[in-house]
Design an enzyme around this catalytic site. Structure first.
Site, PDB file in Angstrom:
ATOM      1  N   CYS A 166       0.857  -1.194   0.000  1.00 37.05           N
ATOM      2  CA  CYS A 166       0.000   0.000   0.000  1.00 37.05           C
ATOM      3  C   CYS A 166       0.892   1.243   0.000  1.00 37.05           C
ATOM      4  O   CYS A 166       1.691   1.423  -0.905  1.00 37.05           O
ATOM      5  CB  CYS A 166      -0.937  -0.059   1.199  1.00 37.05           C
ATOM      6  SG  CYS A 166      -2.169   1.278   1.256  1.00 37.05           S
ATOM      7  N   ASP A 223      -8.620  -2.902  -7.896  1.00 37.33           N
ATOM      8  CA  ASP A 223      -8.224  -1.856  -6.944  1.00 37.33           C
ATOM      9  C   ASP A 223      -8.840  -0.550  -7.418  1.00 37.33           C
ATOM     10  O   ASP A 223      -8.410   0.021  -8.421  1.00 37.33           O
ATOM     11  CB  ASP A 223      -6.695  -1.762  -6.911  1.00 37.33           C
ATOM     12  CG  ASP A 223      -6.183  -0.848  -5.814  1.00 37.33           C
ATOM     13  OD1 ASP A 223      -6.909   0.098  -5.434  1.00 37.33           O
ATOM     14  OD2 ASP A 223      -5.054  -1.064  -5.342  1.00 37.33           O
ATOM     15  N   HIS A 255      -7.509  -3.885  -3.752  1.00 37.76           N
ATOM     16  CA  HIS A 255      -6.379  -3.339  -3.008  1.00 37.76           C
ATOM     17  C   HIS A 255      -6.181  -4.169  -1.734  1.00 37.76           C
ATOM     18  O   HIS A 255      -7.130  -4.658  -1.140  1.00 37.76           O
ATOM     19  CB  HIS A 255      -6.669  -1.883  -2.633  1.00 37.76           C
ATOM     20  CG  HIS A 255      -5.499  -1.164  -2.047  1.00 37.76           C
ATOM     21  ND1 HIS A 255      -4.510  -0.611  -2.830  1.00 37.76           N
ATOM     22  CD2 HIS A 255      -5.135  -0.925  -0.762  1.00 37.76           C
ATOM     23  CE1 HIS A 255      -3.604  -0.051  -2.054  1.00 37.76           C
ATOM     24  NE2 HIS A 255      -3.954  -0.233  -0.793  1.00 37.76           N
TER      25      HIS A 255
END
Length: 287
Positions: A166, A223, A255
């Protein structure tokens, strides 16, 4: 449990809390970062040394987590860039997974100066009060310090890799353009575009042509906060400057698909990405 604290200590911080209007937030991140109680993968400490440590930096010490095989080494080093939730159990477990594979893995808590992420769950608050206030120059210096710590405690600085998840994926891109000693980098769903600020002046897209090592990017096709076209554009920019970049997109993954403590976890895609990471590190001289 084998523990490094008796050797290196554990840093306690008086953490500041600051507020400001939020400057940016990846859309779709909230669902992906919802915490759940159970973590799927639990890695024990049999055959490894692992624990919380304090990492000397330019202005004091940062807490972190360090895991390595038992023995003198030297072992290849993997720098693990945390998500936006701090060096919690999932990141620590990831370090232990690396140690089981023969690496010395270190995860510095790079946001510790600004707040205690273990006590924050709201994504907007985390970004506005912590992440957006962390200078990239300090981040790069702290990551250098973490590598130096690992090298002084059984790690081999000549076999250095970096990975991250991330926001840590974004920081992996930046570090791959920062440290010429790196052999390879693996970025998990790291955003490549954003709004530059005075303290975070460049995005991964901006520095893509300056990569110092081969980079593997692992991204989710579903995502909603990261456009695959943007990632491919960053990769193309790197290749135009003779950089080595490979982007793998998992079509049905959201994600955070590697984060096994969240609903976004996708076991098959996470396992495939983990195998690709190991192969990437072997191919380019980290392992």
């Amino acid at each position: 449990m084998n523990d490094l604290r008796e050797v290196s200590g554990l840093t306690n911080y008086k953490l500041a809390r600051r507020g400001m209007m939020m400057t940016g937030l990846m859309s779709g991140l909230t669902l992906a970062t919802t915490r759940v109680e159970a973590q799927v993968i639990h890695t024990d400490t049999t055959g490894i040394d692992a624990g919380e440590v304090k990492i000397p930096t330019a202005d004091g010490e940062l807490p972190g987590y360090f895991a390595k095989p038992q023995g003198a080494g030297p072992f290849p080093i993997v720098l693990v860039n945390e998500e936006i939730f701090g060096v919690h159990d999932y990141i620590k477990d990831t370090c232990r997974r690396f140690a089981k594979l023969g690496y010395a893995a270190i995860a510095p808590e790079v946001y510790a100066r600004l707040g205690d992420l273990s006590k924050m769950t709201d994504v907007g608050q985390i970004f506005s009060q912590i992440v957006s206030k962390a200078p990239d120059a300090t981040l790069m210096s702290d990551l250098d310090a973490a590598v130096k710590y690992a090298a002084a405690h059984g790690g081999d600085p000549n076999r250095l890799g970096v990975t991250g998840f991330c926001r840590g994926g974004r920081n992996t891109w930046l570090y791959a353009a920062h440290n010429p000693a790196l052999k390879a980098a693996v970025a998990w769903y790291g955003p490549v575009v954003g709004t530059p600020t005075a303290i975070q002046p460049k995005t991964p897209m901006d520095i893509a042509g300056e990569l110092k090592c081969p980079l593997l990017g692992l991204y989710g096709g579903k995502d909603t906060g990261i456009k695959v076209d943007d990632v491919q554009a960053a990769a193309a920019k790197a290749r135009a400057s003779d950089g080595i970049v490979e982007i793998v997109v998992y079509p049905d993954a959201p994600h955070g698909f590697h984060a096994d403590y969240r609903p976004s976890y996708r076991a098959e895609d996470a396992a495939d990405g983990w195998k690709r990471l190991q192969a990437w590190f072997r191919k380019y001289g980290v392992a």
